[in-house]
Design an enzyme around this catalytic site. Structure first.
Site, PDB file in Angstrom:
ATOM      1  N   ASP A  48       0.836  -1.205   0.000  1.00 10.88           N
ATOM      2  CA  ASP A  48       0.000   0.000   0.000  1.00 10.88           C
ATOM      3  C   ASP A  48       0.867   1.250   0.000  1.00 10.88           C
ATOM      4  OD1 ASP A  48      -2.981   1.096   0.875  1.00 10.88           O
ATOM      5  OD2 ASP A  48      -1.371   2.266   1.801  1.00 10.88           O
ATOM      6  N   TYR A  53       2.416  10.093  -0.152  1.00 12.00           N
ATOM      7  CA  TYR A  53       3.576   9.576   0.580  1.00 12.00           C
ATOM      8  C   TYR A  53       4.894   9.942  -0.102  1.00 12.00           C
ATOM      9  CZ  TYR A  53       0.024   6.503   2.707  1.00 12.00           C
ATOM     10  OH  TYR A  53      -1.088   5.993   3.325  1.00 12.00           O
ATOM     11  N   LYS A  78      -3.139   5.899  -3.888  1.00 10.11           N
ATOM     12  CA  LYS A  78      -4.256   6.786  -3.554  1.00 10.11           C
ATOM     13  C   LYS A  78      -4.024   8.170  -4.161  1.00 10.11           C
ATOM     14  CE  LYS A  78      -3.965   4.624   0.987  1.00 10.11           C
ATOM     15  NZ  LYS A  78      -2.501   4.398   0.947  1.00 10.11           N
ATOM     16  N   HIS A 111      -8.062   9.501  -1.595  1.00 10.26           N
ATOM     17  CA  HIS A 111      -7.407   9.470  -0.283  1.00 10.26           C
ATOM     18  C   HIS A 111      -8.223  10.150   0.816  1.00 10.26           C
ATOM     19  CE1 HIS A 111      -3.087   9.151   1.511  1.00 10.26           C
ATOM     20  NE2 HIS A 111      -3.994   8.845   2.402  1.00 10.26           N
TER      21      HIS A 111
END
Length: 283
Positions: A48, A53, A78, A111
């Site tokens: 994931d 990120y 996401k 997200h």
């Protein structure tokens, strides 16, 4: 659930592994690459990540170097909050695929439901964003589509116009944050529930005598107990570490089962200093 290779079936029949390796806050390139490789070596098949990120490129490198065929992995990313909207979503999914070095994603999520760049109309924003994901799903670039941090009003809004219903809702879940209404509505619509930050209460439970007794009785760490709690609720926990030994230990949760009274005790816990669901809906 008896092993790391067990899966749940999404509403479209796609199989999703019951435990995921998360990469939130893993921004060091080497740690991201080696973390993915260590997770796959330990038996994880569910990886994931997210645009937010800022590690998709390194996660993709880890996937490429892990030694397991792409088709044997379940990879999620996401949508970043700045990329909402029909056109932006189409564009940014292509960028994510390029960064990851993949032809398709197994799962792609919105997200956050309420973001700062949507002109104040989150309902229209989510519907237009979702329409783009539906089309990308039709094209085969996304094998499954879903949502993240969506509470009851946000799920209801999507369902009113969705041609393809969300298959996953990834939300914060652990003792102290149960989000019962959101979980109930998700399951009503056959949406698999994933749990992010499943180990958040660790600092509290290290001081809890009852949980210490559980740890001794089962011969398991508190982290393993928390992940097992998540599994027994039917959630898909996403756990992160960059240390190979801890990655392996986090996967050793299929050889014991928490007793009902222990599940009930963990369910009953509250922590005043932890964020509440309403605190992490808008970003």
């Amino acid at each position: 659930m008896n092993s790391l290779t067990d899966t749940y079936s999404l509403s479209n029949g796609l199989e999703i592994p019951v435990l995921g390796y998360g990469t939130w806050q893993v921004t060091d390139p080497n740690e991201a690459v080696e973390g993915v490789k260590a997770a796959v070596k330990a038996g994880y098949r569910h990886i994931d990540t997210a645009q937010m990120y800022k590690n998709e490129e390194f996660v993709g490198k880890g996937i490429k170097e892990c030694g397991v065929p792409r088709e044997d992995l379940f990879v999620t990313s996401k949508l970043n909050n700045t990329n909402h909207g029909y056109e932006a979503t189409k564009r940014e999914v292509a960028i994510s695929l390029e960064k990851l070095g993949l032809d398709y994603l197994d799962l792609f999520l919105i997200h956050w439901p309420v973001v700062k760049n949507n002109g104040g109309d989150w309902k229209k924003d989510n519907r237009e964003t979702w329409r783009a994901l539906e089309e990308l799903y039709d094209e085969g670039k996304l094998k499954a589509i879903g949502i993240s941090n969506f509470a009851v009003p946000h799920i209801t809004n999507i369902m009113e116009t969705a041609r393809i219903k969300p298959m996953v809702n990834q939300i914060r879940l652990h003792p102290g944050v149960l989000q019962k209404d959101t979980v109930e509505l998700s399951r009503k619509h056959d949406i698999v529930v994933e749990a992010w930050s499943p180990l958040s209460p660790m600092k509290h439970l290290n001081e809890d005598e009852e949980v210490q007794k559980m740890s001794e009785a089962y011969g398991k760490s508190i982290a393993q107990i928390l992940l097992r709690w998540s599994l027994q609720h039917g959630f898909v926990p996403l756990t992160k570490s960059v240390h190979e030994e801890r990655i392996q230990k986090n996967a050793e949760i299929f050889d014991f089962e928490l007793k009902k009274e222990h599940m009930n005790y963990l369910d009953s816990l509250t922590f005043e200093d932890l964020d509440k669901p309403e605190d992490f809906v808008e970003r």
